[in-house]
Design a protein around this motif. Structure first.
Motif, PDB file in Angstrom:
ATOM      1  N   PRO A 240      -3.355   8.892  67.098  1.00 22.77           N
ATOM      2  CA  PRO A 240      -4.772   9.235  67.162  1.00 22.77           C
ATOM      3  C   PRO A 240      -5.620   8.180  66.459  1.00 22.77           C
ATOM      4  CG  PRO A 240      -3.633  10.613  65.559  1.00 22.77           C
ATOM      5  CD  PRO A 240      -2.572   9.867  66.313  1.00 22.77           C
ATOM      6  N   PRO A 241      -6.844   7.975  66.894  1.00 19.58           N
ATOM      7  CA  PRO A 241      -7.700   6.968  66.263  1.00 19.58           C
ATOM      8  C   PRO A 241      -8.094   7.368  64.851  1.00 19.58           C
ATOM      9  CG  PRO A 241      -8.958   8.257  67.842  1.00 19.58           C
ATOM     10  CD  PRO A 241      -7.531   8.666  68.016  1.00 19.58           C
ATOM     11  N   VAL A 242      -8.364   6.371  64.039  1.00 21.09           N
ATOM     12  CA  VAL A 242      -8.828   6.602  62.674  1.00 21.09           C
ATOM     13  C   VAL A 242     -10.347   6.652  62.679  1.00 21.09           C
ATOM     14  CG1 VAL A 242      -8.952   5.631  60.343  1.00 21.09           C
ATOM     15  CG2 VAL A 242      -6.807   5.515  61.653  1.00 21.09           C
ATOM     16  N   ARG A 243     -10.903   7.688  62.077  1.00 21.36           N
ATOM     17  CA  ARG A 243     -12.362   7.848  62.067  1.00 21.36           C
ATOM     18  C   ARG A 243     -12.874   7.872  60.628  1.00 21.36           C
ATOM     19  NH1 ARG A 243     -13.482   8.887  67.243  1.00 21.36           N
ATOM     20  NH2 ARG A 243     -11.944  10.000  68.536  1.00 21.36           N
ATOM     21  N   CYS A 244     -13.909   7.087  60.399  1.00 20.22           N
ATOM     22  CA  CYS A 244     -14.506   7.008  59.063  1.00 20.22           C
ATOM     23  C   CYS A 244     -15.984   6.667  59.187  1.00 20.22           C
ATOM     24  CB  CYS A 244     -13.788   5.940  58.223  1.00 20.22           C
ATOM     25  SG  CYS A 244     -14.614   5.551  56.660  1.00 20.22           S
ATOM     26  N   ARG A 245     -16.827   7.560  58.701  1.00 22.39           N
ATOM     27  CA  ARG A 245     -18.261   7.293  58.612  1.00 22.39           C
ATOM     28  C   ARG A 245     -18.621   7.090  57.145  1.00 22.39           C
ATOM     29  NH1 ARG A 245     -21.219  11.190  59.333  1.00 22.39           N
ATOM     30  NH2 ARG A 245     -19.763  12.910  59.681  1.00 22.39           N
ATOM     31  N   TYR A 246     -19.348   6.037  56.877  1.00 20.08           N
ATOM     32  CA  TYR A 246     -19.689   5.730  55.492  1.00 20.08           C
ATOM     33  C   TYR A 246     -21.064   5.083  55.449  1.00 20.08           C
ATOM     34  CZ  TYR A 246     -18.282   1.025  56.926  1.00 20.08           C
ATOM     35  OH  TYR A 246     -18.178  -0.178  57.580  1.00 20.08           O
ATOM     36  N   ASP A 247     -21.641   5.099  54.285  1.00 15.09           N
ATOM     37  CA  ASP A 247     -22.970   4.509  54.072  1.00 15.09           C
ATOM     38  C   ASP A 247     -22.929   3.579  52.875  1.00 15.09           C
ATOM     39  OD1 ASP A 247     -24.341   5.994  56.124  1.00 15.09           O
ATOM     40  OD2 ASP A 247     -24.229   7.743  54.809  1.00 15.09           O
ATOM     41  N   PHE A 248     -23.647   2.489  52.979  1.00 14.83           N
ATOM     42  CA  PHE A 248     -23.919   1.663  51.809  1.00 14.83           C
ATOM     43  C   PHE A 248     -25.170   2.213  51.117  1.00 14.83           C
ATOM     44  CE2 PHE A 248     -21.820  -1.548  54.646  1.00 14.83           C
ATOM     45  CZ  PHE A 248     -20.661  -1.671  53.889  1.00 14.83           C
ATOM     46  N   GLY A 402     -26.885  -9.411  46.673  1.00 16.70           N
ATOM     47  CA  GLY A 402     -28.023  -8.506  46.768  1.00 16.70           C
ATOM     48  C   GLY A 402     -27.762  -7.330  47.678  1.00 16.70           C
ATOM     49  N   LYS A 403     -26.956  -7.545  48.704  1.00 16.30           N
ATOM     50  CA  LYS A 403     -26.682  -6.499  49.690  1.00 16.30           C
ATOM     51  C   LYS A 403     -25.673  -5.480  49.196  1.00 16.30           C
ATOM     52  CE  LYS A 403     -25.396  -6.092  54.606  1.00 16.30           C
ATOM     53  NZ  LYS A 403     -25.038  -6.884  55.817  1.00 16.30           N
ATOM     54  N   TYR A 404     -24.598  -5.930  48.509  1.00 20.27           N
ATOM     55  CA  TYR A 404     -23.497  -5.026  48.178  1.00 20.27           C
ATOM     56  C   TYR A 404     -23.376  -4.702  46.690  1.00 20.27           C
ATOM     57  CZ  TYR A 404     -22.133  -6.293  52.909  1.00 20.27           C
ATOM     58  OH  TYR A 404     -22.123  -6.506  54.269  1.00 20.27           O
ATOM     59  N   LEU A 405     -23.912  -5.540  45.806  1.00 15.87           N
ATOM     60  CA  LEU A 405     -23.810  -5.281  44.374  1.00 15.87           C
ATOM     61  C   LEU A 405     -25.015  -4.526  43.832  1.00 15.87           C
ATOM     62  CD1 LEU A 405     -22.186  -8.557  43.013  1.00 15.87           C
ATOM     63  CD2 LEU A 405     -21.123  -6.531  44.007  1.00 15.87           C
ATOM     64  N   ASP A 406     -25.725  -3.890  44.707  1.00 18.35           N
ATOM     65  CA  ASP A 406     -26.844  -3.018  44.345  1.00 18.35           C
ATOM     66  C   ASP A 406     -26.296  -1.799  43.591  1.00 18.35           C
ATOM     67  OD1 ASP A 406     -28.926  -1.136  44.307  1.00 18.35           O
ATOM     68  OD2 ASP A 406     -29.715  -1.811  46.234  1.00 18.35           O
ATOM     69  N   PRO A 407     -26.895  -1.416  42.454  1.00 20.31           N
ATOM     70  CA  PRO A 407     -26.430  -0.216  41.745  1.00 20.31           C
ATOM     71  C   PRO A 407     -26.357   1.022  42.634  1.00 20.31           C
ATOM     72  CG  PRO A 407     -27.965  -1.436  40.379  1.00 20.31           C
ATOM     73  CD  PRO A 407     -27.977  -2.105  41.714  1.00 20.31           C
ATOM     74  N   ALA A 408     -27.207   1.106  43.640  1.00 21.92           N
ATOM     75  CA  ALA A 408     -27.192   2.264  44.535  1.00 21.92           C
ATOM     76  C   ALA A 408     -25.955   2.282  45.426  1.00 21.92           C
ATOM     77  CB  ALA A 408     -28.450   2.283  45.400  1.00 21.92           C
ATOM     78  N   ASN A 409     -25.179   1.196  45.405  1.00 16.22           N
ATOM     79  CA  ASN A 409     -23.953   1.098  46.205  1.00 16.22           C
ATOM     80  C   ASN A 409     -22.715   1.194  45.322  1.00 16.22           C
ATOM     81  OD1 ASN A 409     -22.593   0.646  48.716  1.00 16.22           O
ATOM     82  ND2 ASN A 409     -22.211  -1.467  48.091  1.00 16.22           N
ATOM     83  N   MET A 410     -22.873   1.707  44.096  1.00 15.69           N
ATOM     84  CA  MET A 410     -21.824   1.624  43.085  1.00 15.69           C
ATOM     85  C   MET A 410     -21.366   2.997  42.622  1.00 15.69           C
ATOM     86  SD  MET A 410     -22.160  -0.032  39.243  1.00 15.69           S
ATOM     87  CE  MET A 410     -23.539   1.066  38.828  1.00 15.69           C
ATOM     88  N   VAL A 411     -20.056   3.075  42.333  1.00 17.53           N
ATOM     89  CA  VAL A 411     -19.508   4.167  41.526  1.00 17.53           C
ATOM     90  C   VAL A 411     -19.143   3.560  40.186  1.00 17.53           C
ATOM     91  CG1 VAL A 411     -17.686   5.874  41.260  1.00 17.53           C
ATOM     92  CG2 VAL A 411     -18.631   5.417  43.532  1.00 17.53           C
ATOM     93  N   ASN A 412     -19.811   4.010  39.145  1.00 16.75           N
ATOM     94  CA  ASN A 412     -19.663   3.447  37.805  1.00 16.75           C
ATOM     95  C   ASN A 412     -18.800   4.386  36.963  1.00 16.75           C
ATOM     96  OD1 ASN A 412     -21.794   2.946  34.937  1.00 16.75           O
ATOM     97  ND2 ASN A 412     -20.107   1.689  35.596  1.00 16.75           N
TER      98      ASN A 412
END
Length: 429
Positions: A240-248, A402-412
Motif C-alpha cells: 500500500p502507498p505511504v501517506r503523510c500530510r505535514y506542514d512547515f 530563513g525558510k526552515y530554521l524559523d522558530p515556528a517550524n521548530m520543536v524545542n
C-alpha cells in the motif's frame, strides 16, 4: 530463458580524479532491480540488498516491525537453518550485517569473490522462504526490546533524541514519520505471529528490492547467478502507498523533559525539512556543515569554545538516513557544568538565527564544499549531487535558513538531569 525485462546500456560517470565509475543495471520480470559495477582491484565482492520498507511503512499499533525483521532475517530459511547464513560468510573470511531506517532496510556482505554465488543463494532463499515460528518471533522480539532498553531508555538523552525526531509530525496525518524506527514497547508486546508474517509477505519480495553488487566478478556470471537464484521468486502484490500530510511553520512547540540518567542539561532543536529529492537539500546540507559540523563550525567556535557554555554541539540532517518523505534537521548541545539550560538554548538559538539574517562567509562556504567533495563520492553523488552542491551560493544558504530554521517550524526540547522518570517520555511541563 528468464532474463532482464529492462536492460540499460553501460553508463560511465566521471568520478573524482577523472576516473570513470561504470555501472550497469537490469530488472527481472518479477521486479527485482539489479545494479552492478565491476572492479578487479582486489578479489572481493560486496553485496547489498535493499528492501523498500522501513518504519514509515508500519501502521498504528504495529511499530517496530521493520527493525524486528532486521533480526528475524537471520533466523533461518527453508534451505539455510538458523546461523548458517552468517557462518558461511564468516568462515570464508567475509562479514555481513543489516540496518534499518525510516525508508529502507538493507542486508549487506563483503566476501571473497569466489563466494558470490553463496551469498546470492542465501539472500534469495530467505527472500522466498524465511522461517518465522513462534519461537523465533518471541526470541527476536525480546532481543529488540532489550536493544531499546539499552540504546534508548537507559541511555542518557536517548529518549529525547530517538523520540524527539518523531515529535515534529502529527501521528493523525503523518504516522509514517511520527513514530521511532525501533518502535514502542507496547506495540512490540502486543504484536502477534500472524502480524509479522503478513508484514513479511507484504514487503519482502523481489518487486520491493534492489540488489547492488560491486567488486571482482564477471558480469555474465553475475547475471546467470541472479537469474538462477532470484528469478523463480514470485512477485508479490504491490504494498500500500505511504501517506503523510505535514506542514512547515505550524508554530513553535516547546517541551521540557526530565532524564534521570543525564548529568547535565541539554538542548535539542528539531526543524522540519523537505524530502531528500527537494531542490533545497544541497543548501540545507551545506548549512548543516557550517552550523554544526567540525571544529570550525559556528556552534563549536562560539557556544563551545568562546562562550564555554557547552561540552559539545552538533547538527545533523536525518540522522538515520535520507528520507523520501519529510525529514528533520537537528541541532543539539550538552551544557557545560554550571550552565543553565535556558542560557544554552539562547546561545544555540542565536547561532541558528544568524544564518537566517546574514550571509555565510566565503570561507565557510568553501569549507563545506571541500568537505562534500572530499567525503561524498558514492555513485549517485558523482552522477548528479556533487554538481548541485557545488552550485550552492551564500544566498541559497540564507534563503533555506530563513525558510526552515524559523522558530515556528521548530520543536524545542530542553532536557533536565536527575529526578524521577516521567510517566511518558516527552511529557511537556
Amino acid at each position: 530463458m528468464i532474463m532482464a525485462a529492462v536492460l540499460l546500456a553501460p553508463i560511465a560517470l566521471e568520478g573524482q580524479g577523472g576516473s570513470a565509475v561504470v555501472y550497469e543495471s537490469f530488472t527481472l520480470p518479477n521486479g527485482l532491480r539489479v545494479i552492478y559495477s565491476v572492479d578487479h582491484t582486489t578479489p572481493i565482492v560486496s553485496v547489498d540488498l535493499w528492501y523498500d520498507v522501513g518504519s514509515r511503512n508500519e501502521r498504528p499499533g504495529r511499530s517496530g516491525f521493520a527493525h524486528l525483521f532486521e533480526h528475524l532475517m537471520f533466523e533461518g530459511s527453508a534451505h539455510a537453518p538458523k546461523g548458517l547464513h552468517s557462518h558461511l560468510i564468516e568462515s570464508a573470511g567475509g562479514q555481513d550485517n543489516a540496518s534499518t531506517a525510516e525508508d529502507r532496510t538493507n542486508y549487506f556482505a563483503t566476501i571473497p569473490s569466489n563466494y558470490l554465488n553463496v551469498v546470492l543463494w542465501l539472500e534469495a532463499d530467505r527472500m522466498r522462504s524465511l522461517v518465522i515460528t513462534e519461537q523465533t518471533f518471541h526470541n527476536q522480539r525480546e532481543t529488540v526490546k532489550e536493544e531499546r532498553r539499552l540504546r534508548v531508555d537507559n541511555e542518557p538523552y536517548g529518549a529525547a533524541f530517538v523520540d524527539g525526531m518523531t515529535w515534529p509530525f502529527d501521528s493523525a496525518t503523518c504516522f509514517p514519520y511520527s513514530h521511532s524506527v525501533i518502535g514502542s514497547m507496547e506495540d512490540l508486546n502486543t504484536a502477534t505471529l500472524a502480524d509479522v508474517r503478513i508484514f513479511f509477505n507484504t514487503y519482502y519480495a523481489p518487486n520491493t528490492a534492489t540488489l547492488v553488487v560491486t567488486g571482482d566478478f564477471r558480469p555474465l556470471e553475475l547475471r546467470r547467478l541472479v537469474n538462477q537464484y532470484f528469478a523463480p521468486v514470485p512477485r508479490h502484490s504491490d504494498p500500500p502507498p505511504v501517506r503523510c500530510r505535514y506542514d512547515f511553520h505550524p508554530g513553535v512547540e516547546r517541551r521540557t523533559i526530565t532524564d534521570p540518567r543525564a548529568n547535565l542539561p541539554a538542548v535539542l532543536r528539531f526543524y522540519r525539512i523537505p524530502p531528500h529529492a527537494d531542490p533545497d537539500t544541497p543548501a540545507l546540507g551545506l548549512l548543516t556543515m557550517i552550523l554544526g559540523d567540525g571544529e570550525s563550525s559556528r556552534l563549536n567556535v562560539t557556544v563551545v569554545r568562546r562562550d564555554r557554555a557547552a561540552l559539545g554541539a552538533q547538527v545533523s540532517m536525518n540522522p538515520y538516513d535520507a528520507r523520501r518523505g519529510p525529514g528533520i534537521l537537528l541541532a543539539l548541545a550538552v551544557a557545560n557544568q554550571g550552565v543553565d539550560a535556558a542560557r544554552l538554548d539562547t546561545l544555540v538559538g542565536q547561532q541558528v538565527d544568524s544564518l537566517r539574517t546574514t550571509l555565510v562567509t566565503p570561507q565557510e562556504l568553501q569549507k563545506a564544499l571541500h568537505h562534500y567533495d572530499r567525503f561524498h563520492s558514492s555513485l549517485a553523488e558523482i552522477n548528479s549531487d556533487l554538481d548541485r552542491y557545488l552550485a550552492v551560493t551564500a544566498d541559497d544558504v540564507r534563503r533555506v535558513a530563513g525558510k526552515y530554521l524559523d522558530p515556528a517550524n521548530m520543536v524545542n526540547v530542553i532536557v533536565l538531569p536527575g529526578g524521577a522518570a516521567q510517566g511518558k517520555t516527552g511529557d511537556a511541563q
